[in-house]
Design a protein around this motif. Structure first.
Motif, PDB file in Angstrom:
ATOM      1  N   ASP A 124       0.810  -1.217   0.000  1.00 60.85           N
ATOM      2  CA  ASP A 124       0.000   0.000   0.000  1.00 60.85           C
ATOM      3  C   ASP A 124       0.846   1.271   0.000  1.00 60.85           C
ATOM      4  N   SER A 125       2.175   1.128   0.131  1.00 60.51           N
ATOM      5  CA  SER A 125       3.001   2.333   0.210  1.00 60.51           C
ATOM      6  C   SER A 125       3.396   2.821  -1.181  1.00 60.51           C
ATOM      7  N   THR A 159      -1.197   6.892   0.985  1.00 60.56           N
ATOM      8  CA  THR A 159      -1.065   5.465   0.667  1.00 60.56           C
ATOM      9  C   THR A 159      -1.743   5.233  -0.681  1.00 60.56           C
ATOM     10  N   LYS A 160      -1.502   4.038  -1.225  1.00 60.52           N
ATOM     11  CA  LYS A 160      -2.136   3.712  -2.500  1.00 60.52           C
ATOM     12  C   LYS A 160      -3.665   3.771  -2.368  1.00 60.52           C
ATOM     13  N   ALA A 161      -4.177   3.241  -1.254  1.00 59.27           N
ATOM     14  CA  ALA A 161      -5.635   3.242  -1.049  1.00 59.27           C
ATOM     15  C   ALA A 161      -6.171   4.672  -0.968  1.00 59.27           C
ATOM     16  N   GLN A 162      -5.435   5.534  -0.272  1.00 54.73           N
ATOM     17  CA  GLN A 162      -5.864   6.946  -0.183  1.00 54.73           C
ATOM     18  C   GLN A 162      -5.839   7.611  -1.555  1.00 54.73           C
ATOM     19  N   GLU A 171      -9.029  -0.211  -7.390  1.00 57.05           N
ATOM     20  CA  GLU A 171      -7.713  -0.655  -7.821  1.00 57.05           C
ATOM     21  C   GLU A 171      -7.722  -1.202  -9.247  1.00 57.05           C
TER      22      GLU A 171
END
Ligand code: 1PW
Length: 205
Positions: A124-125, A159-162, A171
């Motif tokens: 996620d980073s 983060t990737k999710a954010q 995604e």
């Protein structure tokens, strides 16, 4: 705001660069300044999604794309734009269209490498993908102070999710649009490199 078509930043980027790539792939390619600067402007909101630390990158990129948009009012093609600066003896002068084009091209290339790295990285980073993209594209051209500031900014990335949430994507849909941007921006970036190299202007300054 969410779910509005206008909010689909990645799709707009991918679509705009697909159109540019189509013009580049024709044998008589002579890219116009207006559609190029317009496509570049669709990338600006992405910088804004990368956190406060990249506000400076966004401001610099937006200003330079704005200069190209302004140039498009009086200069038809990128070829003519470079030739005009050569004639005016101001290719490397701060603020010249040609110099701004080289900086904007690096912005496009950094986003391309960033997406490639995101697509290839688990977890996620965004720190590793963003660090690699910066190291490859911008770091060789930046002094110590800017490199340090960017390194500090890497800790303030979303983060990737954010990021997905800000981009209004899940995604799976984001991966598709990122792949499209990577594929479409590559020939455009190579085309710009060729504009410089065919005139022996260099691209490492
Ligand atoms: C996406 C992951 C995050 C990485 C962001 C990296 C952004 C790096 C850009 C920071 C640029 C802000 C400071 C401005 C630097 C200018 O000196 C420089 N511009 C660029 C784009 O390198 C040169 O501009 P100039 O002298 O031609 O006006």
């Amino acid at each position: 705001m969410a779910n509005s078509e206008n909010e689909k930043i990645l799709r707009k980027m991918a679509d705009a660069f697909k159109e540019l790539a189509a013009t580049v792939n024709s044998p008589t390619a002579d890219m116009e300044v207006a559609p190029f600067s317009r496509a570049c402007s669709f990338v600006s909101p992405l910088f804004g999604c990368l956190g406060i630390a990249f506000k400076f990158a966004e401001m610099d990129y937006v200003a330079k794309v704005g200069d190209l948009a302004e140039a498009s009012k009086s200069i038809a093609t990128l070829n003519a734009m470079l030739d005009g600066d050569i004639e005016g003896n101001c290719v490397r002068k701060a603020g010249s269209h040609t110099r701004n084009l080289l900086r904007v091209k690096r912005g496009l290339d950094m986003v391309r490498v960033l997406f490639e790295q995101i697509l290839a990285t688990e977890g996620d980073s965004l720190k590793d993908p963003a660090s690699k993209a910066y190291a490859q594209v911008f770091a060789p051209h930046h002094g110590w102070a800017i490199r340090k500031a960017v390194a500090a900014g890497m800790y303030a990335l979303p983060t990737k999710a954010q990021l997905m949430k800000k981009l209004n994507e899940d995604e799976a849909s984001a991966r598709i649009q990122m792949q499209h941007y990577v594929a479409a921006s590559s020939p455009v970036i190579l085309y710009i490199d060729k504009l410089f190299l065919s005139r022996e202007l260099g691209i490492d300054w």
